[in-house]
Write an enzyme that holds these catalytic residues in place. Sequence first.
Site, PDB file in Angstrom:
ATOM      1  N   ASP A   3       1.850   1.450  14.668  1.00  0.00           N
ATOM      2  CA  ASP A   3       2.970   0.733  15.284  1.00  0.00           C
ATOM      3  C   ASP A   3       4.036   1.690  15.802  1.00  0.00           C
ATOM      4  O   ASP A   3       4.876   1.305  16.613  1.00  0.00           O
ATOM      5  CB  ASP A   3       3.662  -0.190  14.256  1.00  0.00           C
ATOM      6  CG  ASP A   3       2.682  -1.038  13.491  1.00  0.00           C
ATOM      7  OD1 ASP A   3       2.873  -1.171  12.275  1.00  0.00           O
ATOM      8  OD2 ASP A   3       1.746  -1.559  14.110  1.00  0.00           O
ATOM      9  N   HIS A  35       4.814  -6.223  10.099  1.00  0.00           N
ATOM     10  CA  HIS A  35       4.894  -4.903   9.466  1.00  0.00           C
ATOM     11  C   HIS A  35       4.594  -5.035   7.979  1.00  0.00           C
ATOM     12  O   HIS A  35       5.063  -5.942   7.307  1.00  0.00           O
ATOM     13  CB  HIS A  35       6.282  -4.285   9.679  1.00  0.00           C
ATOM     14  CG  HIS A  35       6.306  -2.825   9.367  1.00  0.00           C
ATOM     15  ND1 HIS A  35       6.487  -2.357   8.093  1.00  0.00           N
ATOM     16  CD2 HIS A  35       6.118  -1.741  10.148  1.00  0.00           C
ATOM     17  CE1 HIS A  35       6.437  -1.032   8.112  1.00  0.00           C
ATOM     18  NE2 HIS A  35       6.216  -0.639   9.333  1.00  0.00           N
ATOM     19  N   ASP A  81      -9.256  -0.712  11.008  1.00  0.00           N
ATOM     20  CA  ASP A  81      -9.519  -1.422   9.753  1.00  0.00           C
ATOM     21  C   ASP A  81      -9.872  -2.888  10.001  1.00  0.00           C
ATOM     22  O   ASP A  81      -9.216  -3.800   9.510  1.00  0.00           O
ATOM     23  CB  ASP A  81      -8.286  -1.303   8.849  1.00  0.00           C
ATOM     24  CG  ASP A  81      -8.595  -1.570   7.384  1.00  0.00           C
ATOM     25  OD1 ASP A  81      -9.691  -1.198   6.935  1.00  0.00           O
ATOM     26  OD2 ASP A  81      -7.745  -2.155   6.690  1.00  0.00           O
ATOM     27  N   GLU A  92       2.343   2.159  -2.016  1.00  0.00           N
ATOM     28  CA  GLU A  92       1.311   3.176  -2.243  1.00  0.00           C
ATOM     29  C   GLU A  92       1.724   4.515  -1.645  1.00  0.00           C
ATOM     30  O   GLU A  92       1.384   5.580  -2.181  1.00  0.00           O
ATOM     31  CB  GLU A  92      -0.035   2.718  -1.665  1.00  0.00           C
ATOM     32  CG  GLU A  92      -0.188   2.808  -0.156  1.00  0.00           C
ATOM     33  CD  GLU A  92       0.760   1.908   0.640  1.00  0.00           C
ATOM     34  OE1 GLU A  92       1.163   2.316   1.741  1.00  0.00           O
ATOM     35  OE2 GLU A  92       1.082   0.813   0.150  1.00  0.00           O
ATOM     36  N   ASP A  93       2.469   4.470  -0.538  1.00  0.00           N
ATOM     37  CA  ASP A  93       2.914   5.719   0.077  1.00  0.00           C
ATOM     38  C   ASP A  93       4.011   6.384  -0.756  1.00  0.00           C
ATOM     39  O   ASP A  93       4.103   7.614  -0.808  1.00  0.00           O
ATOM     40  CB  ASP A  93       3.381   5.498   1.513  1.00  0.00           C
ATOM     41  CG  ASP A  93       4.344   4.340   1.667  1.00  0.00           C
ATOM     42  OD1 ASP A  93       4.570   3.597   0.687  1.00  0.00           O
ATOM     43  OD2 ASP A  93       4.882   4.168   2.776  1.00  0.00           O
ATOM     44  N   ASP A 106       1.556   5.851  11.595  1.00  0.00           N
ATOM     45  CA  ASP A 106       1.265   4.413  11.650  1.00  0.00           C
ATOM     46  C   ASP A 106       1.048   3.994  13.097  1.00  0.00           C
ATOM     47  O   ASP A 106       1.769   4.457  14.004  1.00  0.00           O
ATOM     48  CB  ASP A 106       2.413   3.610  11.036  1.00  0.00           C
ATOM     49  CG  ASP A 106       2.332   3.580   9.517  1.00  0.00           C
ATOM     50  OD1 ASP A 106       1.409   4.201   8.953  1.00  0.00           O
ATOM     51  OD2 ASP A 106       3.194   2.947   8.885  1.00  0.00           O
ATOM     52  N   ASN A 158     -12.259  -4.819   7.282  1.00  0.00           N
ATOM     53  CA  ASN A 158     -10.884  -4.797   6.798  1.00  0.00           C
ATOM     54  C   ASN A 158     -10.811  -4.517   5.298  1.00  0.00           C
ATOM     55  O   ASN A 158     -11.495  -5.148   4.504  1.00  0.00           O
ATOM     56  CB  ASN A 158     -10.179  -6.117   7.115  1.00  0.00           C
ATOM     57  CG  ASN A 158      -8.730  -6.108   6.684  1.00  0.00           C
ATOM     58  OD1 ASN A 158      -8.351  -6.769   5.728  1.00  0.00           O
ATOM     59  ND2 ASN A 158      -7.907  -5.343   7.381  1.00  0.00           N
TER      60      ASN A 158
END
Length: 407
Positions: free
Chosen positions: A99, A216, A45, A182-183, A97, A73
């Site tokens: 990370d 994060h 992104d 949003e998740d 994710d 992005n």
Amino acid sequence: MTAAQPDVSVIIGAYEAMPYLVECLASVEAQTIDPARMEVIAVDDGSTDGTGEYLEEFAARAPMPVTVIRQENSGGPSGPRNVGLAKATGRYVFFLDADDRLGPEALERMVAMADRNGTDVVLGRVEGVNRTAPKSMWGKTLERTDVFSSNIKFTLSAQKLFRRELLERHGMRFDESLWTGEDALFTMEAYLRADGVSVIADYTCYYLVGREDGKHVTKTGGYTLRFDSARALMNLIAEMVPPGAKRDALMVRPFLVTLLPQFGPRFLKDSEEVQRHKLELAKPLMDAHWNEGVAHRLKVHERLRLYLVAQQRPDLLKDVLEFLRAKRQAAAILERRGTRVYLVYPHFRSRKARIPDWVYLAEEREAKAFLGWRRNQVESVLRRAARKTRRLLSQRRATPKGAAPAL
């Protein structure tokens, strides 16, 4: 001849993910599931730290098909996830994710669980690395459950296995207008639409990694975004679940996890302008969704704070927050022959405050905890008295007749 459909599409949205991306992709490569049964769709992104280049290197050497998409992005995780989902061909999708990392057997176990039970969503046990992870839903493995019969409503992150046919049938995508939460919206909708949910509690499928650089996504964004998130989730629940006990049980989650932290002790440090704004943002949510059915599912201090938010009483709220910040213990009062326990937080039965008694009524777990403590105290006193009595009787038996007992 067309290639066989993969069992699972792993969708990775990545932004400025180095060096965490290295371990993330290593965990994908280490999966015990046959590489031919999976595909990876990675969306860079608009990174500038080498994330896109590393994804392309991985795609060139990985044993499974890897698609790398590089885009400008988008400003949040929803865009990349939606792009990845549009490209997915697997029977299931898993959102990873960049990370974080997977346990080696994660995908194999989750796909097997979904296939065995015909469930549409599978939750794999999550463990935190340098950050906290949800815990209450991992008590035991559940082959088939739902959002009303378990604690899964307290883990609404996207890192789960979803049956892609379910998502496509309902046109489900992540809401790109939300910058946080949003998740939660996506996952709650999936729970409610799913024909069964499975929980793997006996194997760590997912490692939630805390970034040392503090970047994060859940740590970013102003307080107004939290109210946006709470509003969206509350509205979804209200639209999909009829009024009643089931709706109230689900409403606990946005009230407790998203809204209540805005009215914790840190509220005392907010400027008066911010305090007023928070109360203004909360008012329509409280008016629309707060009721006694939700309130009675909360602990007294949680219920009391939200009641005062609903009443728009910042003066009384601050007194309660000062009490909590001082870590004082609320006294308890037993009434109705010990069948009711009230916890005496500030303004209990104050004529001026006029807060109804039910706000201070201990919920079931709090009442049991207090009554258990009280019973233990009484039993402890009785045990000490019994020991003293036995000691005195022993002394009397050991003292010759006519002699004075030892003191």
